[in-house]
Scaffold this motif. Structure first.
Motif, PDB file in Angstrom:
ATOM      1  N   ALA A   1       3.032   6.054  -2.570  1.00 59.90           N
ATOM      2  CA  ALA A   1       4.228   6.837  -2.888  1.00 59.90           C
ATOM      3  C   ALA A   1       4.322   7.107  -4.379  1.00 59.90           C
ATOM      4  N   ARG A   2       4.025   6.120  -5.175  1.00 59.85           N
ATOM      5  CA  ARG A   2       4.053   6.311  -6.637  1.00 59.85           C
ATOM      6  C   ARG A   2       3.033   7.355  -7.073  1.00 59.85           C
TER       7      ARG A   2
ATOM      8  N   VAL B   1       0.825  -1.187   0.000  1.00 61.00           N
ATOM      9  CA  VAL B   1       0.000   0.000   0.000  1.00 61.00           C
ATOM     10  C   VAL B   1       0.874   1.258   0.000  1.00 61.00           C
ATOM     11  N   ALA B   2       1.923   1.271   0.813  1.00 59.82           N
ATOM     12  CA  ALA B   2       2.799   2.443   0.871  1.00 59.82           C
ATOM     13  C   ALA B   2       3.482   2.687  -0.470  1.00 59.82           C
TER      14      ALA B   2
ATOM     15  N   ARG C   1       7.015  11.356   6.147  1.00 59.31           N
ATOM     16  CA  ARG C   1       5.970  12.384   6.272  1.00 59.31           C
ATOM     17  C   ARG C   1       4.822  11.910   7.143  1.00 59.31           C
ATOM     18  N   LEU C   2       4.437  10.651   7.002  1.00 58.69           N
ATOM     19  CA  LEU C   2       3.369  10.120   7.861  1.00 58.69           C
ATOM     20  C   LEU C   2       3.800  10.127   9.318  1.00 58.69           C
ATOM     21  N   ASP C   3       5.052   9.761   9.573  1.00 57.64           N
ATOM     22  CA  ASP C   3       5.567   9.787  10.942  1.00 57.64           C
ATOM     23  C   ASP C   3       5.626  11.213  11.477  1.00 57.64           C
ATOM     24  N   ARG C   4       6.002  12.153  10.623  1.00 60.50           N
ATOM     25  CA  ARG C   4       6.080  13.567  11.030  1.00 60.50           C
ATOM     26  C   ARG C   4       4.688  14.112  11.373  1.00 60.50           C
ATOM     27  N   ILE C   5       3.685  13.741  10.585  1.00 67.27           N
ATOM     28  CA  ILE C   5       2.309  14.142  10.880  1.00 67.27           C
ATOM     29  C   ILE C   5       1.899  13.617  12.249  1.00 67.27           C
TER      30      ILE C   5
ATOM     31  N   SER D   1       9.340   8.819  -2.829  1.00 67.25           N
ATOM     32  CA  SER D   1       9.901   7.518  -2.471  1.00 67.25           C
ATOM     33  C   SER D   1       9.103   6.986  -1.285  1.00 67.25           C
ATOM     34  N   VAL D   2       9.160   5.688  -1.084  1.00 73.63           N
ATOM     35  CA  VAL D   2       8.455   5.087   0.051  1.00 73.63           C
ATOM     36  C   VAL D   2       9.013   5.654   1.355  1.00 73.63           C
ATOM     37  N   ARG D   3      10.314   5.855   1.397  1.00 79.13           N
ATOM     38  CA  ARG D   3      10.935   6.404   2.598  1.00 79.13           C
ATOM     39  C   ARG D   3      10.416   7.816   2.891  1.00 79.13           C
ATOM     40  N   ALA D   4      10.283   8.651   1.849  1.00 78.65           N
ATOM     41  CA  ALA D   4       9.769  10.012   2.039  1.00 78.65           C
ATOM     42  C   ALA D   4       8.322   9.978   2.528  1.00 78.65           C
TER      43      ALA D   4
END
Length: 59
Positions: free
Chosen positions: A6-7, A1-2, A19-23, A12-15
């Protein structure tokens, strides 16, 4: 899903996961939880409706 998300967002999946972690860190709402996601989406829609611009300081 990630990977698919991301696509679609041209990230990128890492980005995307960063961002989800930052939110989550900033709002204490988990964007992967349906209830918290609803809260976040409602906040974004409300900000758009009132024309909120985060680059303009409040006050």
């Amino acid at each position: 899903v990630a990977l698919a998300a991301a696509r679609r967002l041209h990230l990128s999946v890492r980005a995307l996961t960063y961002r989800l972690d930052r939110i989550h860190t900033l709002t204490r709402h988990n964007p992967t939880s349906p209830t918290d996601r609803y809260v976040l989406q409602t906040a974004v829609l409300g900000a758009r409706l009132i024309g909120w611009d985060p680059s303009i300081p409040a006050g």
